[in-house]
Design a protein around this motif. Sequence first.
Motif, PDB file in Angstrom:
ATOM      1  N   GLY A  22       0.821  -1.202   0.000  1.00  0.00           N
ATOM      2  CA  GLY A  22       0.000   0.000   0.000  1.00  0.00           C
ATOM      3  C   GLY A  22       0.857   1.255   0.000  1.00  0.00           C
ATOM      4  O   GLY A  22       2.072   1.214   0.197  1.00  0.00           O
ATOM      5  N   SER A  23       0.207   2.400  -0.196  1.00  0.00           N
ATOM      6  CA  SER A  23       0.954   3.654  -0.325  1.00  0.00           C
ATOM      7  C   SER A  23       1.212   4.358   1.007  1.00  0.00           C
ATOM      8  O   SER A  23       2.129   5.166   1.119  1.00  0.00           O
ATOM      9  CB  SER A  23       0.201   4.613  -1.256  1.00  0.00           C
ATOM     10  N   TYR A  24       0.421   4.054   2.045  1.00  0.00           N
ATOM     11  CA  TYR A  24       0.574   4.764   3.326  1.00  0.00           C
ATOM     12  C   TYR A  24       1.635   4.076   4.186  1.00  0.00           C
ATOM     13  O   TYR A  24       1.651   2.842   4.300  1.00  0.00           O
ATOM     14  CB  TYR A  24      -0.766   4.800   4.068  1.00  0.00           C
ATOM     15  N   PRO A  25       2.528   4.832   4.823  1.00  0.00           N
ATOM     16  CA  PRO A  25       3.630   4.230   5.588  1.00  0.00           C
ATOM     17  C   PRO A  25       3.229   3.798   6.995  1.00  0.00           C
ATOM     18  O   PRO A  25       3.974   4.030   7.957  1.00  0.00           O
ATOM     19  CB  PRO A  25       4.667   5.351   5.615  1.00  0.00           C
ATOM     20  N   ALA A  26       2.068   3.169   7.148  1.00  0.00           N
ATOM     21  CA  ALA A  26       1.623   2.757   8.483  1.00  0.00           C
ATOM     22  C   ALA A  26       2.600   1.772   9.109  1.00  0.00           C
ATOM     23  O   ALA A  26       2.839   1.814  10.323  1.00  0.00           O
ATOM     24  CB  ALA A  26       0.224   2.140   8.389  1.00  0.00           C
ATOM     25  N   LEU A  27       3.164   0.883   8.303  1.00  0.00           N
ATOM     26  CA  LEU A  27       4.088  -0.120   8.838  1.00  0.00           C
ATOM     27  C   LEU A  27       5.316   0.547   9.449  1.00  0.00           C
ATOM     28  O   LEU A  27       5.719   0.227  10.575  1.00  0.00           O
ATOM     29  CB  LEU A  27       4.500  -1.088   7.729  1.00  0.00           C
ATOM     30  N   GLU A  28       5.913   1.480   8.716  1.00  0.00           N
ATOM     31  CA  GLU A  28       7.098   2.169   9.225  1.00  0.00           C
ATOM     32  C   GLU A  28       6.783   2.955  10.499  1.00  0.00           C
ATOM     33  O   GLU A  28       7.579   2.967  11.444  1.00  0.00           O
ATOM     34  CB  GLU A  28       7.643   3.125   8.162  1.00  0.00           C
ATOM     35  N   LEU A  29       5.641   3.603  10.519  1.00  0.00           N
ATOM     36  CA  LEU A  29       5.272   4.398  11.687  1.00  0.00           C
ATOM     37  C   LEU A  29       5.038   3.513  12.912  1.00  0.00           C
ATOM     38  O   LEU A  29       5.414   3.869  14.031  1.00  0.00           O
ATOM     39  CB  LEU A  29       4.026   5.227  11.375  1.00  0.00           C
ATOM     40  N   ALA A  80       7.387   3.545  16.254  1.00  0.00           N
ATOM     41  CA  ALA A  80       6.842   3.847  17.579  1.00  0.00           C
ATOM     42  C   ALA A  80       7.359   2.857  18.614  1.00  0.00           C
ATOM     43  O   ALA A  80       7.654   3.238  19.762  1.00  0.00           O
ATOM     44  CB  ALA A  80       5.313   3.812  17.522  1.00  0.00           C
ATOM     45  N   PHE A  81       7.497   1.596  18.234  1.00  0.00           N
ATOM     46  CA  PHE A  81       7.981   0.592  19.182  1.00  0.00           C
ATOM     47  C   PHE A  81       9.484   0.679  19.392  1.00  0.00           C
ATOM     48  O   PHE A  81       9.981   0.395  20.482  1.00  0.00           O
ATOM     49  CB  PHE A  81       7.595  -0.812  18.700  1.00  0.00           C
ATOM     50  N   LEU A  82      10.214   1.096  18.356  1.00  0.00           N
ATOM     51  CA  LEU A  82      11.667   1.203  18.483  1.00  0.00           C
ATOM     52  C   LEU A  82      12.098   2.583  18.965  1.00  0.00           C
ATOM     53  O   LEU A  82      13.297   2.829  19.139  1.00  0.00           O
ATOM     54  CB  LEU A  82      12.335   0.905  17.134  1.00  0.00           C
ATOM     55  N   CYS A  83      11.117   3.473  19.145  1.00  0.00           N
ATOM     56  CA  CYS A  83      11.412   4.857  19.535  1.00  0.00           C
ATOM     57  C   CYS A  83      12.382   5.502  18.551  1.00  0.00           C
ATOM     58  O   CYS A  83      13.391   6.120  18.920  1.00  0.00           O
ATOM     59  CB  CYS A  83      11.991   4.918  20.958  1.00  0.00           C
ATOM     60  N   GLN A  84      12.071   5.319  17.266  1.00  0.00           N
ATOM     61  CA  GLN A  84      12.930   5.841  16.205  1.00  0.00           C
ATOM     62  C   GLN A  84      12.067   6.349  15.060  1.00  0.00           C
ATOM     63  O   GLN A  84      11.124   5.678  14.620  1.00  0.00           O
ATOM     64  CB  GLN A  84      13.871   4.740  15.704  1.00  0.00           C
ATOM     65  N   GLU A  85      12.385   7.530  14.540  1.00  0.00           N
ATOM     66  CA  GLU A  85      11.662   8.071  13.397  1.00  0.00           C
ATOM     67  C   GLU A  85      12.072   7.312  12.133  1.00  0.00           C
ATOM     68  O   GLU A  85      13.255   7.166  11.862  1.00  0.00           O
ATOM     69  CB  GLU A  85      11.970   9.557  13.217  1.00  0.00           C
ATOM     70  N   PRO A  86      11.087   6.824  11.358  1.00  0.00           N
ATOM     71  CA  PRO A  86      11.443   6.124  10.126  1.00  0.00           C
ATOM     72  C   PRO A  86      11.924   7.109   9.066  1.00  0.00           C
ATOM     73  O   PRO A  86      11.566   8.283   9.078  1.00  0.00           O
ATOM     74  CB  PRO A  86      10.126   5.470   9.691  1.00  0.00           C
ATOM     75  N   ARG A  87      12.735   6.598   8.158  1.00  0.00           N
ATOM     76  CA  ARG A  87      13.172   7.403   7.012  1.00  0.00           C
ATOM     77  C   ARG A  87      12.057   7.362   5.964  1.00  0.00           C
ATOM     78  O   ARG A  87      11.710   6.306   5.446  1.00  0.00           O
ATOM     79  CB  ARG A  87      14.465   6.834   6.439  1.00  0.00           C
ATOM     80  N   LEU A  88      11.493   8.520   5.674  1.00  0.00           N
ATOM     81  CA  LEU A  88      10.378   8.621   4.739  1.00  0.00           C
ATOM     82  C   LEU A  88      10.713   9.700   3.704  1.00  0.00           C
ATOM     83  O   LEU A  88      11.578  10.534   3.928  1.00  0.00           O
ATOM     84  CB  LEU A  88       9.085   8.970   5.482  1.00  0.00           C
ATOM     85  N   PRO A  89      10.062   9.693   2.520  1.00  0.00           N
ATOM     86  CA  PRO A  89       8.951   8.819   2.136  1.00  0.00           C
ATOM     87  C   PRO A  89       9.435   7.415   1.762  1.00  0.00           C
ATOM     88  O   PRO A  89      10.630   7.180   1.582  1.00  0.00           O
ATOM     89  CB  PRO A  89       8.366   9.528   0.906  1.00  0.00           C
ATOM     90  N   ARG A  90       8.463   6.540   1.666  1.00  0.00           N
ATOM     91  CA  ARG A  90       8.739   5.162   1.282  1.00  0.00           C
ATOM     92  C   ARG A  90       9.385   5.109  -0.095  1.00  0.00           C
ATOM     93  O   ARG A  90       9.111   5.926  -0.958  1.00  0.00           O
ATOM     94  CB  ARG A  90       7.431   4.360   1.216  1.00  0.00           C
ATOM     95  N   ARG A  91      10.219   4.097  -0.299  1.00  0.00           N
ATOM     96  CA  ARG A  91      10.868   3.940  -1.604  1.00  0.00           C
ATOM     97  C   ARG A  91      10.052   3.103  -2.571  1.00  0.00           C
ATOM     98  O   ARG A  91      10.265   3.139  -3.760  1.00  0.00           O
ATOM     99  CB  ARG A  91      12.261   3.325  -1.418  1.00  0.00           C
ATOM    100  N   TRP A  92       9.138   2.304  -2.063  1.00  0.00           N
ATOM    101  CA  TRP A  92       8.293   1.493  -2.964  1.00  0.00           C
ATOM    102  C   TRP A  92       6.999   1.161  -2.241  1.00  0.00           C
ATOM    103  O   TRP A  92       6.898   1.310  -1.045  1.00  0.00           O
ATOM    104  CB  TRP A  92       9.004   0.202  -3.404  1.00  0.00           C
TER     105      TRP A  92
END
Length: 279
Positions: free
Chosen positions: A256-263, A267-279
């Motif tokens: 899917g297009s929304y980065p829900a997985l990364e977010l 949240a669990f790793l207490c780390q901001e994901p690198r966005l936007p998604r690459r694919w």
Amino acid sequence: MLPYYFSGIPFRAHQVGRKLPWLLGRGDVRQLIKGVYVDTRVPDSPELRAEALSLVVPPEGIIYGDAAAWLHGIDSTALGPEPLIHPRWTFLPRPTVEIEGLLVTTPAATAIELAQHLPRPFALSSLDALLHSQVVTHDELQAAAPAYFATDSTSQAAVLLRLADGRAESPGESWLRLRIFDAGFPRPELQITVDRYRLDLGYPDRPIDGRFLGLEYDSDAWHSSDHQQVRDESRRTDLAKLGWHSIPVRRPDLWGSYPALELTIGAFLCQEPRLPRRW
């Protein structure tokens, strides 16, 4: 009863003429590769795949690409979004081995060429599948790599070769790991044993709020029925009691297009994901 269409031997469409749509509609035959068919009751095998390719590959032609990986035993789901294999061959020099009388690029050459040319998710899942099947090793890939790119290369193939891991047991697990990598999260551990369960991947050394994080790719084939979903929920409850938060990931979560997985992972790793998604 033995298969009755050409005694179970693969055949070309012109050999049955106008009957082909009727046979396909009845479910009597299936398409093995583009333009080649066989009785549905004939089981898949290396011999059957080689017979199918021999009908379309000219003598002395060297099979490469997804057809080579397929002949080496990799399922088409690891190779691309379309399950149909398109035979590819060349007369140009390539590192080759012989399989059932056919010339095919070596497992290492096949892996690296796929890593160069397939879309990134399928490039990684094909590498993982070739390593998992043990038709090629990391050492063999490293030995073959200098013929394709420099040691310090940042090309797609070079990066994915460093990420490839034969412990991945399905394309979905490979795609999930790539999403984690692209988001900039730490490299997860694979096939984690927790009591009587095994998690596809996770972080056994990074407890957050007293719990560890695990992720599991739930394919439609094994996690869609009511019974399967009840079983999965019971499994997640047991894992929670053992100190693990388990995130189930389905195919739409990966594509899917929304980065829900990364977010969610961030949240669990207490780390901001690198966005936007690459694919």
